[in-house]
Design an enzyme around this catalytic site. Structure first.
Site, PDB file in Angstrom:
ATOM      1  N   CYS A 356       0.825  -1.208   0.000  1.00 38.69           N
ATOM      2  CA  CYS A 356       0.000   0.000   0.000  1.00 38.69           C
ATOM      3  C   CYS A 356       0.859   1.257   0.000  1.00 38.69           C
ATOM      4  CB  CYS A 356      -0.922  -0.016   1.211  1.00 38.69           C
ATOM      5  SG  CYS A 356      -1.855  -1.543   1.278  1.00 38.69           S
ATOM      6  N   GLU A 357       1.632   1.429  -1.029  1.00 44.20           N
ATOM      7  CA  GLU A 357       2.470   2.619  -1.231  1.00 44.20           C
ATOM      8  C   GLU A 357       2.484   2.894  -2.720  1.00 44.20           C
ATOM      9  OE1 GLU A 357       4.273   4.348   1.047  1.00 44.20           O
ATOM     10  OE2 GLU A 357       4.179   2.976   2.751  1.00 44.20           O
TER      11      GLU A 357
END
Ligand SMILES: Cc1ncc(COP(=O)(O)O)c(C=O)c1O
Length: 432
Positions: A356-357
């Site tokens: 989640c980046e």
């Protein structure tokens, strides 16, 4: 250059098909070629043959025991930066007397361990460190072999995060201060001044910065060697590799270099440096990391989804920045190829991981073969600063590593099991 190539339509590592490794071991999977490792070591060793020399592999680039053992078997030494790395060398069957110990923050415990182990030399990066090494050596009634890491203030013209030899960097002691530091260190009773060291940066693709640094430091090392009876001069590591084959053909940019030239080879490196170093009459140490293992490893990943948004074609794979952080950290380029070659028009794609980046990507807007769920891709040149920088971010288990030699292969690090990730954690009583 390396031992990953297509045989028919299938990608092979030496004589083993990468697909067969994926079937047995799953993905994400690091695959290393022993022959490439040995070949790169041998090329450097041969290029430096006119000099009394020792190639000390910088294991920060890849510290897997099997990789280290390959270097041990070839007679190499090691450039280490922690007690952990020294212990790894020992675990791999290496000789700690062929190890140098660099790093700006050596603790007393680490110094004690290294002294007891009888390492070849501490490469000291500050005067307080020299005093600390002297103090620990006095306590142990030993004489510590030391060299000072000189910072020659030469720009390596590489990525800012891997430049180490300018006064903007935390490394070494400023060129102008080195003589005074040796003079003071010579009065510390438990030190033996064994040599001088430098390392100006990583992924250098031209010989010029090496040449400038050696030319700048030579008069200093000549003078100090006479005065303190030096045994060696270490010219550090930093030899670059081909990440983008277009670079080698002169078509691509490497960071800001306007026109990439044919990349530096061990022979062209040696052709320039050996004549400069030979008259010194000292043993020459070199500390290559990336050059030996960079192109000897790939990271194999499975395509989980292909997602088309209004603008983009996202290829979502099961490897992520926790497995290979170089693109996110340094904007690095890794060539991405399918395990099974296919025809058809390339599709402009972003290859991204599941983390989640937004920084979790391996390439952006790159023309790639059309792939679908269940296909596999290989990120090439992932053998250096790849697995060693892996983390458990997003509670992801670390990949397995496999070593190939001819038609043999072996798992040299098992895939992490998820419970290992929280095995050392506990919930305090008051929360229960
Ligand atoms: C002191 C020292 N020597 C050698 C190396 C190895 O560099 P490379 O992998 O670019 O050869 C490094 C890398 O950071 C280093 O700091």
């Amino acid at each position: 250059m390396h031992d990953f190539r297509y045989v028919g339509s299938k990608l092979y590592c030496e004589r083993v098909s990468v697909e067969s490794l994926v079937k047995r071991h799953g993905t994400p999977l690091y695959v290393y070629s022993q022959h490439t490792l040995a070949d790169h070591f041998a090329k450097l060793d041969a290029a430096l043959a006119p000099l009394d020399h020792l190639v000390c592999f910088a294991l920060k680039a890849n510290s897997n025991l099997a990789v280290l053992r390959t270097i041990v078997n070839l007679g190499g030494g090691f450039d280490t930066v922690s007690e952990g790395e020294l212990r790894r060398v020992k675990a791999a069957g290496g000789d700690l007397r062929k190890c140098v110990f660099a790093g700006v923050g050596k603790t007393e415990c680490e110094i004690e361990f290294a002294l007891r182990a009888g390492i070849y030399c501490f490469n000291a990066e500050s005067e307080p460190e020299l005093r600390r090494i002297n103090k620990v050596a006095a306590r142990l009634k030993k004489i510590a072999p030391v060299a000072v890491r000189v910072n020659p203030n030469i720009d390596a013209h590489t990525h800012a995060k891997i430049t180490t030899g300018t006064y903007e960097n935390k490394f070494g002691i400023a060129f102008e201060q080195v003589e005074g530091v040796y003079a003071r260190a010579s009065r510390l009773k438990n030190l033996r001044l064994r040599g001088l060291q430098m390392h100006i940066g990583s992924q250098l693709t031209e010989v010029k910065p090496f040449e400038l640094a050696v030319k700048k430091v030579l008069p200093l090392v000549t003078k100090l060697a006479r005065k303190y009876d030096f045994e060696f001069f270490s010219i550090g590591g930093g030899l670059g590799i081909v990440y983008d084959p277009a670079l080698d053909s002169g078509d691509a940019k490497w960071w800001e270099q306007p026109k990439a030239k044919k990349i530096l080879t061990p022979q062209s490196y040696a052709n320039t440096l050996v004549p400069l170093l030979k008259p010194l009459g000292l043993k020459i140490l070199m500390e290559p990391g990336r050059f030996i293992c960079g192109n000897a490893g790939i990271l194999v990943t499975r395509v989980e989804y292909v997602k088309r948004t209004g603008k983009k074609n996202f290829v979502i794979v099961d490897a992520a920045m926790n497995d290979l952080i170089r693109p996110a950290f340094y904007d690095s380029y890794h060539q991405i190829v399918p395990l099974t070659k296919q025809g058809g028009a390339p599709v402009s794609s972003d290859v991204v991981g599941p983390i989640c980046e937004s920084g979790d990507y391996f390439c952006k807007n790159r023309p790639l073969p059309k792939v679908g769920e269940g296909d596999h891709l290989a990120l090439l040149s992932a053998g250096a600063y790849g697995f060693v920088m892996a983390s458990n971010y997003n509670t992801r288990a670390q990949a397995a590593e496999v070593l190939v030699s001819g038609n043999k292969s072996a798992v040299v690090r098992a895939r992490q099991e998820l419970p290992e990730l929280w095995a050392g954690e506990s919930v305090p009583k008051w929360l229960k």
